[in-house]
Design an enzyme around this catalytic site. Structure first.
Site, PDB file in Angstrom:
ATOM      1  N   HIS A  55       0.733  -1.240   0.026  1.00  0.00           N
ATOM      2  CA  HIS A  55      -0.126  -0.136  -0.189  1.00  0.00           C
ATOM      3  C   HIS A  55       0.894   1.419   0.090  1.00  0.00           C
ATOM      4  O   HIS A  55       0.450   2.291   0.633  1.00  0.00           O
ATOM      5  CB  HIS A  55      -0.916   0.160   1.202  1.00  0.00           C
ATOM      6  CG  HIS A  55      -1.903  -1.047   1.109  1.00  0.00           C
ATOM      7  ND1 HIS A  55      -3.066  -0.879   0.400  1.00  0.00           N
ATOM      8  CD2 HIS A  55      -1.771  -2.499   1.569  1.00  0.00           C
ATOM      9  CE1 HIS A  55      -3.842  -2.232   0.436  1.00  0.00           C
ATOM     10  NE2 HIS A  55      -3.120  -3.105   1.041  1.00  0.00           N
ATOM     11  N   ASN A 128     -10.447  -3.360   1.945  1.00  0.00           N
ATOM     12  CA  ASN A 128      -9.806  -3.126   0.640  1.00  0.00           C
ATOM     13  C   ASN A 128     -11.197  -2.949  -0.562  1.00  0.00           C
ATOM     14  O   ASN A 128     -12.326  -2.972   0.299  1.00  0.00           O
ATOM     15  CB  ASN A 128      -9.459  -4.457   0.373  1.00  0.00           C
ATOM     16  CG  ASN A 128      -7.953  -4.569   0.283  1.00  0.00           C
ATOM     17  OD1 ASN A 128      -7.221  -3.671   0.524  1.00  0.00           O
ATOM     18  ND2 ASN A 128      -7.334  -5.786   0.605  1.00  0.00           N
ATOM     19  N   TYR A 338      -0.014  -4.417  11.352  1.00  0.00           N
ATOM     20  CA  TYR A 338       0.285  -3.073  11.185  1.00  0.00           C
ATOM     21  C   TYR A 338       0.808  -2.128  12.113  1.00  0.00           C
ATOM     22  O   TYR A 338       1.559  -1.139  11.684  1.00  0.00           O
ATOM     23  CB  TYR A 338      -1.522  -2.736  10.766  1.00  0.00           C
ATOM     24  CG  TYR A 338      -1.927  -2.828   9.562  1.00  0.00           C
ATOM     25  CD1 TYR A 338      -1.922  -4.501   9.149  1.00  0.00           C
ATOM     26  CD2 TYR A 338      -2.160  -1.998   8.489  1.00  0.00           C
ATOM     27  CE1 TYR A 338      -2.286  -4.672   7.923  1.00  0.00           C
ATOM     28  CE2 TYR A 338      -2.749  -2.425   7.330  1.00  0.00           C
ATOM     29  CZ  TYR A 338      -2.879  -3.755   7.036  1.00  0.00           C
ATOM     30  OH  TYR A 338      -3.266  -4.070   5.813  1.00  0.00           O
TER      31      TYR A 338
END
Ligand code: NDP
Length: 504
Positions: A55, A128, A338
């Site tokens: 990303h 997404n 993350y």
């Protein structure tokens, strides 16, 4: 006091000349004592922070979320507690595999990450534009991403790596079918849906819980690019979707999405025909219709891209009371990964960056110190708990209700009788139009033709297993022998892998 007309160093010292370095004589060498030059160069040398490993290329905007239906029987999340309630959001859209300079029109899933600045702290919905994913076990994730990146020797994207992995991973077939439909190249970020993809848990004031999936449906309508359009736009304007989002907001054409949920009781989940935590599956709308919850409007462009978009950090682990994780294995791993990657990219105090810090709640933790602690660092207050000096105390009301788990600790696959091919086949047969199918086959043939024949055969056998017409059309497009594909499709995955191994 800042006087904006006067140029200063980063430390506020006036700069007298910003055009001529200090030298010994007019043609002489530069002097070490030119601290302004040294500061300017060393800051420049450090302008780039590590790129996101996935990303990396993205665009973002601010706005609000407004509740339009009463969902308090499902969740006690405060930001969802009242019809008409608005919560500030920041959203980042992205492609996945390419680097920061790659083209917005690449065939790739799109990231759809929403940060809700709620009064119970920041809630991140990190989704997404596809309702499913390629793999359902996080142990496969780094390998999967490697296959979408550059070849270790050629440093070019490599169809053999891409298709070798996917054809050896049949659970990917549903997502591959979506990716190679024209939804794999959305026209812009405004013209696509966002999905949580994962199942999450919502629980209400009474502690009763529900399994849920999020669908942000674009109010602009779905619009996609054909393969030819995407190739042309990638060359002409690699930033077309970034520019489109910015320009639309500047024109006051604020993009909007309607949030709808699928909601399932634990009793329905127990006997459902597949594992509802398996991220390669959707919940059919006929069984779990969409329930409208609210709308999201993006009406504010970032003033500075780096400050807000590049430094934005979303983590699926940021969930507020009323919302909790499900056992989805991919979700469980993302909750770790993350936060971990943001610490690597931005440092342990990334939560202090304005875009990431809570706006409607206070941060009252006992975390202290670390690089770039830019607030008061807790001042003279206690840095431990428990304490008897009035430091912030845990609030039991914010606890997730306890839930049952049982079973043996082992490396285990999803246990429900899964059929990886059913939903990909349904999509091909029942949802796609003739034109969609034609584009899908063309998009696959154009990409898969770059892989070795043995890999093509193995992958086309998977398309055939999803739907015979699907497999036959891709076979014909690649000039493969349909009989050979049929034989491979009839084999077990292990036998197919052996029959198509290198040198077999
Ligand atoms: P439905 O007919 O109720 O829903 C079909 C869905 O497919 C719609 O949400 C539609 O999105 C979406 N869709 C249309 N074209 C494509 C495409 N080329 N790629 C991906 N999605 C597309 O059927 P079911 O709920 O029974 O699902 C059937 C199949 O539809 C699934 O196997 C799955 O592949 C796909 N799908 C299902 C979703 C779900 O949550 N149930 C969500 C998205 C896709 P839109 O409304 O935006 O046009």
């Amino acid at each position: 006091m800042s006087d904006k007309r006067k140029l200063t160093t980063a430390f506020g010292i006036p700069v007298g000349d910003d055009q001529n370095s200090m030298t010994a004589g007019s043609r002489g060498p530069v002097l070490m004592q030119d601290a302004h030059l040294l500061e300017k160069l060393s800051h420049f040398d450090r302008e780039r922070i590590p790129e996101r490993v996935v990303h990396a290329k993205g665009a973002g905007a601010g706005g609000y979320f407004e509740v339009t239906s009463d969902v308090t029987k499902f969740t006690k999340a405060k930001f969802l507690s009242e019809v008409g309630k608005r919560t500030e959001v920041f959203v980042r859209f992205s492609t996945v595999g390419g680097e920061k300079g790659s083209a917005d029109a690449a065939r790739d899933p799109r990231g759809f990450a929403v940060k809700f600045y709620t009064e119970d702290g920041n809630y991140d919905m990190v989704g997404n534009n596809t309702p499913v994913f390629f793999i359902r076990d996080p142990l496969k994730f780094p390998d999967f991403i490697h296959t979408q990146k550059r070849h270790p020797a050629t440093n070019c994207p490599e169809p053999n790596m891409f298709w070798d992995f996917l054809s050896l991973t049949p659970e990917s077939i549903h997502q591959v079918t979506i990716l190679f439909s024209d939804r794999g190249t959305p026209a812009t970020y405004r013209h696509m849906n966002g999905y949580s993809s994962h199942t999450f848990k919502w629980y209400n004031e009474k502690g009763k819980y529900f399994w849920v999936q999020y669908h942000f449906k674009t109010d602009q309508g779905i619009k996609n690019l054909t393969r030819e359009e995407a190739a042309r736009i990638s060359g002409e304007d690699p930033n077309h979707a970034t520019r489109d989002l910015y320009d639309a907001i500047e024109r006051s054409e604020y993009p909007r999405w309607t949030l709808k949920m699928q909601i399932m009781t634990p009793e329905q989940a127990k006997d459902y025909r597949f594992d509802i935590f398996d991220i390669t599956k959707v919940w059919p709308h006929s069984d779990f219709p969409l329930i409208e919850v609210g709308r999201m409007v993006l009406n504010r462009n970032p003033k500075n891209y780096f400050a807000e978009v590049e430094q934005a950090a979303f983590s699926p682990g940021n969930m507020v009371p009323g919302i909790a994780a499900s056992p989805d294995k991919m979700l469980q791993a993302r909750i770790f990964s993350y936060h971990d990657t943001h610490i690597h990219r931005l440092g342990p105090n990334y939560h202090l960056l304005p875009v990431n810090s809570p706006k409607a709640a206070a941060e009252n933790s006992y975390q202290r110190d670390g690089f770039m602690r830019v607030d008061e660092n807790g001042g003279a207050g206690p840095n431990y708990w428990p304490n008897s000096v009035g430091g912030p105390a845990p609030d039991p009301d914010s606890l997730e209700p306890p839930f049952e788990v049982s079973g043996q600790a082992a490396r285990q696959a999803y246990t429900h009788p899964n059929d990886d091919f059913v939903q990909a086949g349904n999509l091909y047969r029942d949802v796609m139009t003739d034109e969609d199918r034609e584009h899908l086959v063309g998009n696959i043939v154009s990409h898969l033709s770059g892989a070795q024949k043995r890999i093509q055969l193995r992958q086309v056998a998977l398309f055939y297993k999803a739907d015979t017409d699907y497999g036959q059309r891709v076979s014909r497009g690649l000039g493969l022998d349909v009989k050979e594909v049929e034989n491979l499709a009839a084999m077990s995955q292990e036998d197919r892998a052996k029959a198509t191994a290198q040198g077999a």
